[in-house]
Design a protein around this motif. Structure first.
Motif, PDB file in Angstrom:
ATOM      1  N   SER A   1     -31.544 102.774  59.503  1.00 22.36           N
ATOM      2  CA  SER A   1     -32.950 103.167  58.749  1.00 22.36           C
ATOM      3  C   SER A   1     -33.601 101.861  59.471  1.00 22.36           C
ATOM      4  O   SER A   1     -34.417 101.453  58.557  1.00 22.36           O
ATOM      5  CB  SER A   1     -32.625 103.018  57.367  1.00 22.36           C
ATOM      6  OG  SER A   1     -31.959 102.189  56.793  1.00 22.36           O
ATOM      7  N   ALA A   2     -33.575 101.429  60.416  1.00 20.63           N
ATOM      8  CA  ALA A   2     -34.265 100.104  60.949  1.00 20.63           C
ATOM      9  C   ALA A   2     -35.759 100.428  61.274  1.00 20.63           C
ATOM     10  O   ALA A   2     -36.399  99.228  61.574  1.00 20.63           O
ATOM     11  CB  ALA A   2     -33.609  99.609  62.107  1.00 20.63           C
ATOM     12  N   THR A   3     -35.934 101.531  61.437  1.00 14.51           N
ATOM     13  CA  THR A   3     -37.601 101.852  61.757  1.00 14.51           C
ATOM     14  C   THR A   3     -38.018 102.973  60.624  1.00 14.51           C
ATOM     15  O   THR A   3     -37.149 103.451  59.796  1.00 14.51           O
ATOM     16  CB  THR A   3     -37.768 102.420  63.261  1.00 14.51           C
ATOM     17  OG1 THR A   3     -37.063 103.921  63.155  1.00 14.51           O
ATOM     18  CG2 THR A   3     -37.291 101.676  64.037  1.00 14.51           C
ATOM     19  N   VAL A   4     -39.274 103.035  60.520  1.00 15.04           N
ATOM     20  CA  VAL A   4     -39.732 103.998  59.551  1.00 15.04           C
ATOM     21  C   VAL A   4     -39.027 105.421  59.780  1.00 15.04           C
ATOM     22  O   VAL A   4     -38.690 106.094  58.947  1.00 15.04           O
ATOM     23  CB  VAL A   4     -41.333 103.906  59.478  1.00 15.04           C
ATOM     24  CG1 VAL A   4     -41.775 105.068  58.735  1.00 15.04           C
ATOM     25  CG2 VAL A   4     -41.995 102.585  58.925  1.00 15.04           C
ATOM     26  N   ALA A   5     -39.301 105.966  61.096  1.00 18.76           N
ATOM     27  CA  ALA A   5     -38.817 107.110  61.442  1.00 18.76           C
ATOM     28  C   ALA A   5     -37.205 107.547  60.942  1.00 18.76           C
ATOM     29  O   ALA A   5     -36.969 108.458  60.263  1.00 18.76           O
ATOM     30  CB  ALA A   5     -39.124 107.516  62.814  1.00 18.76           C
ATOM     31  N   LEU A   6     -36.592 106.354  61.396  1.00 18.91           N
ATOM     32  CA  LEU A   6     -34.960 106.521  61.326  1.00 18.91           C
ATOM     33  C   LEU A   6     -34.773 106.519  59.659  1.00 18.91           C
ATOM     34  O   LEU A   6     -33.958 107.150  59.186  1.00 18.91           O
ATOM     35  CB  LEU A   6     -34.309 105.460  61.906  1.00 18.91           C
ATOM     36  CG  LEU A   6     -34.120 105.533  63.198  1.00 18.91           C
ATOM     37  CD1 LEU A   6     -33.547 104.126  63.821  1.00 18.91           C
ATOM     38  CD2 LEU A   6     -33.234 106.631  63.794  1.00 18.91           C
ATOM     39  N   ALA A   7     -35.423 105.751  58.817  1.00 17.64           N
ATOM     40  CA  ALA A   7     -35.208 105.385  57.343  1.00 17.64           C
ATOM     41  C   ALA A   7     -35.774 106.722  56.818  1.00 17.64           C
ATOM     42  O   ALA A   7     -34.908 107.123  55.995  1.00 17.64           O
ATOM     43  CB  ALA A   7     -36.218 104.344  56.962  1.00 17.64           C
ATOM     44  N   ALA A   8     -36.742 107.417  57.186  1.00 16.15           N
ATOM     45  CA  ALA A   8     -37.158 108.780  56.649  1.00 16.15           C
ATOM     46  C   ALA A   8     -36.233 109.653  57.061  1.00 16.15           C
ATOM     47  O   ALA A   8     -35.708 110.479  55.947  1.00 16.15           O
ATOM     48  CB  ALA A   8     -38.314 108.918  57.227  1.00 16.15           C
ATOM     49  N   ALA A   9     -35.467 109.714  58.061  1.00 16.19           N
ATOM     50  CA  ALA A   9     -34.588 110.702  58.259  1.00 16.19           C
ATOM     51  C   ALA A   9     -33.151 110.483  57.432  1.00 16.19           C
ATOM     52  O   ALA A   9     -32.643 111.349  57.136  1.00 16.19           O
ATOM     53  CB  ALA A   9     -34.304 110.887  59.824  1.00 16.19           C
TER      54      ALA A   9
END
Length: 166
Positions: free
Chosen positions: A26-34
């Motif tokens: 979840s290191a980026t906003v997109a990864l964290a959201a997913a």
């Protein structure tokens, strides 16, 4: 160590909050959201900023961008982002896990008013695969944050909509 410091901090001050750990990054906003099943805007990203000789943390909604004009007016100087090594040295958290909890160094925390659009946000929790679910108001209260308006209006929203959310 960083995840442990966040868990210890929350256990002492907010034992009802669970730290969520995922297999996925979840290191980026997109990864964290997913990873957490939320829209990117609900990710509460923490920016490490240098204001002259001071370092502060700014927590903003995931899709927000810093408005340089507003930030300079609010902080009295143009903020500069810290480099990854400096971020980890000062906060104790690696980039991708930076949050306002369990800090290695006490820092002033600011929460952008953009967070108030949500009943719950998801900030990181000290590692690139951990987070907590929390109301923006409680996050600000736990971290002693000051509310500030330094981000551009979110995509699709104008200044009037941003003001209504405050």
């Amino acid at each position: 160590m960083s995840l442990a410091s966040v868990k210890a901090d929350l256990a002492a001050r907010a034992p009802d909050l669970a730290v969520l750990e995922t297999e996925a990054s979840s290191a980026t906003v997109a990864l964290a959201a997913a990873a957490h099943g939320v829209e990117p805007a609900r990710i509460a990203k923490t920016l490490s900023l240098r204001l002259g000789e001071r370092v502060v943390l700014l927590v903003a909604r995931g899709d927000a961008r810093l408005d340089n004009r507003k930030a300079k007016a609010a902080f009295g100087t143009k903020p500069r982002m810290l480099g990854p090594e400096e971020v980890e040295a000062i906060t104790g958290h690696p980039v991708g896990g930076v949050c306002p909890f369990g800090l290695a160094t006490p820092l002033p925390v600011y929460c952008d008013v953009s967070l108030k659009a949500f009943d719950e946000v998801v900030p990181a929790a000290g590692s690139p695969n951990s987070a907590v679910r929390i109301t923006p108001e409680r996050m600000a209260a736990l971290t002693g944050a000051e509310w500030i308006d330094v981000c551009q209006p979110p995509p699709g929203e104008g200044d009037a909509d941003q003001a209504a959310a405050t």
